[in-house]
Design a protein around this motif. Structure first.
Motif, mmCIF file in Angstrom:
data_model
loop_
_atom_site.group_PDB
_atom_site.id
_atom_site.type_symbol
_atom_site.label_atom_id
_atom_site.label_comp_id
_atom_site.label_asym_id
_atom_site.label_seq_id
_atom_site.Cartn_x
_atom_site.Cartn_y
_atom_site.Cartn_z
ATOM 1 N N GLY A 125 -0.321 -29.926 29.903
ATOM 2 C CA GLY A 125 -1.579 -30.654 30.012
ATOM 3 C C GLY A 125 -2.448 -30.112 31.128
ATOM 4 N N ASP A 126 -2.915 -31.001 31.984
ATOM 5 C CA ASP A 126 -3.782 -30.592 33.099
ATOM 6 C C ASP A 126 -2.977 -30.217 34.351
ATOM 7 O OD1 ASP A 126 -6.036 -31.078 31.560
ATOM 8 O OD2 ASP A 126 -6.128 -33.188 32.167
ATOM 9 N N LYS A 127 -1.671 -30.414 34.290
ATOM 10 C CA LYS A 127 -0.838 -30.126 35.459
ATOM 11 C C LYS A 127 -0.447 -28.654 35.503
ATOM 12 C CE LYS A 127 2.263 -32.977 34.073
ATOM 13 N NZ LYS A 127 3.530 -33.762 34.023
ATOM 14 N N ALA A 128 -0.070 -28.190 36.699
ATOM 15 C CA ALA A 128 0.462 -26.831 36.829
ATOM 16 C C ALA A 128 1.800 -26.760 36.095
ATOM 17 C CB ALA A 128 0.644 -26.475 38.305
ATOM 18 N N TYR A 129 2.043 -25.634 35.448
ATOM 19 C CA TYR A 129 3.265 -25.510 34.647
ATOM 20 C C TYR A 129 4.504 -25.475 35.532
ATOM 21 C CZ TYR A 129 6.916 -23.606 31.648
ATOM 22 O OH TYR A 129 8.086 -23.417 30.962
ATOM 23 N N SER A 130 5.494 -26.254 35.133
ATOM 24 C CA SER A 130 6.794 -26.264 35.808
ATOM 25 C C SER A 130 7.865 -26.180 34.725
ATOM 26 C CB SER A 130 6.982 -27.549 36.624
ATOM 27 O OG SER A 130 8.346 -27.758 36.939
ATOM 28 N N GLU A 131 8.678 -25.131 34.763
ATOM 29 C CA GLU A 131 9.723 -24.994 33.757
ATOM 30 C C GLU A 131 10.691 -26.176 33.820
ATOM 31 O OE1 GLU A 131 13.092 -21.770 32.241
ATOM 32 O OE2 GLU A 131 12.185 -21.535 34.217
#
Length: 238
Positions: free
Chosen positions: A103-109
């Motif tokens: 979504g609008d958040k920074a990607y975190s695996e």
């Protein structure tokens, strides 16, 4: 005389015919008619959660020719989903487009895998099949391999799927199903039967090329869908 052809419609028809053919062939190869009916009759009890690994900004393994693991995972997952629906199986997909679901958040695996596990855990009587591709420093290594989470049902599904992948996809494959390492967050976080399928090696040029084709993807999808049916049938008989 010129004949006008709606190519998009023609392509859809060809895909549908291919999916139906693959489903019928795989069903005949893997399960008896009685077993298929028995498994489908349990539709209200089980949901197949199909997880195309990676996606979006996270492309996963990349072949020397530039193929992305995430794209192949999704292609196989969509075919598995289509075949499952054709066979009357309830499904949920963790993603159905090239997205990392951030979504609008920074990607975190880590967060991404947690969300996928939550989705699987939110479905009653779920069975998870996570679709991935492998990679190795040596380009000669090849073959599909299944890893299963730490419970009896997962092991049963893993052994069925590995056997079918060897028997129906590549009889030269000497790999065996094995327990998923504890550090694999998805398989260790779900409560349901779960397997992670490494369908092949992106680092092997010949296997990567096969993995990129619709025909080979359909073969894998057929095996995954019908291995699930075989597992349900065994569960019903127990």
């Amino acid at each position: 005389m010129f004949v006008t052809v709606d190519f998009k419609r023609l392509i859809k028809i060809i895909i549908i015919v291919a999916l139906i053919s693959a489903a019928i062939i795989a069903a005949k190869l893997i399960v008896s008619n009685h077993g298929l009916k028995t498994a489908i009759s349990q539709n209200n009890r089980f949901t197949l959660v199909i997880d195309p690994g990676h996606g979006g900004i996270d492309g996963g393994a990349i072949s020397d020719s530039g193929l992305k693991e995430s794209d192949i995972n999704l292609a196989i997952a969509l075919k598995t989903d289509a075949l499952a629906h054709f066979l009357g199986i309830n499904t949920v997909m963790t993603r159905s487009t090239d997205t990392d679901n951030s979504g609008d958040k920074a990607y975190s695996e880590h967060d991404n895998l947690v969300e996928r596990a939550k989705l699987a855990n939110s479905n009653e009587n779920a069975v998870l099949i996570s679709i991935h591709q492998n990679k190795f420093p040596s380009s000669v290594v090849s073959g599909a391999e299944v890893m299963y989470s730490d419970n009896t049902d997962s092991k049963s599904l893993g052994l069925i799927t590995q056997d079918n992948l060897v028997t129906l996809l590549d009889t030269s494959n000497r790999r065996v199903a094995r327990p998923a390492p504890s550090e694999l967050l998805l398989t260790s976080s779900v409560k349901c039967p779960a397997i992670l399928v490494e369908c092949g090696f992106m680092s092997n040029p010949q296997e990567a090329q096969k993995l990129s084709t619709n025909v080979y993807q359909l073969k894998i999808a057929s095996i995954l869908a019908c291995s699930y049916i075989q597992f349900l049938n065994n569960t019903a008989s127990a």
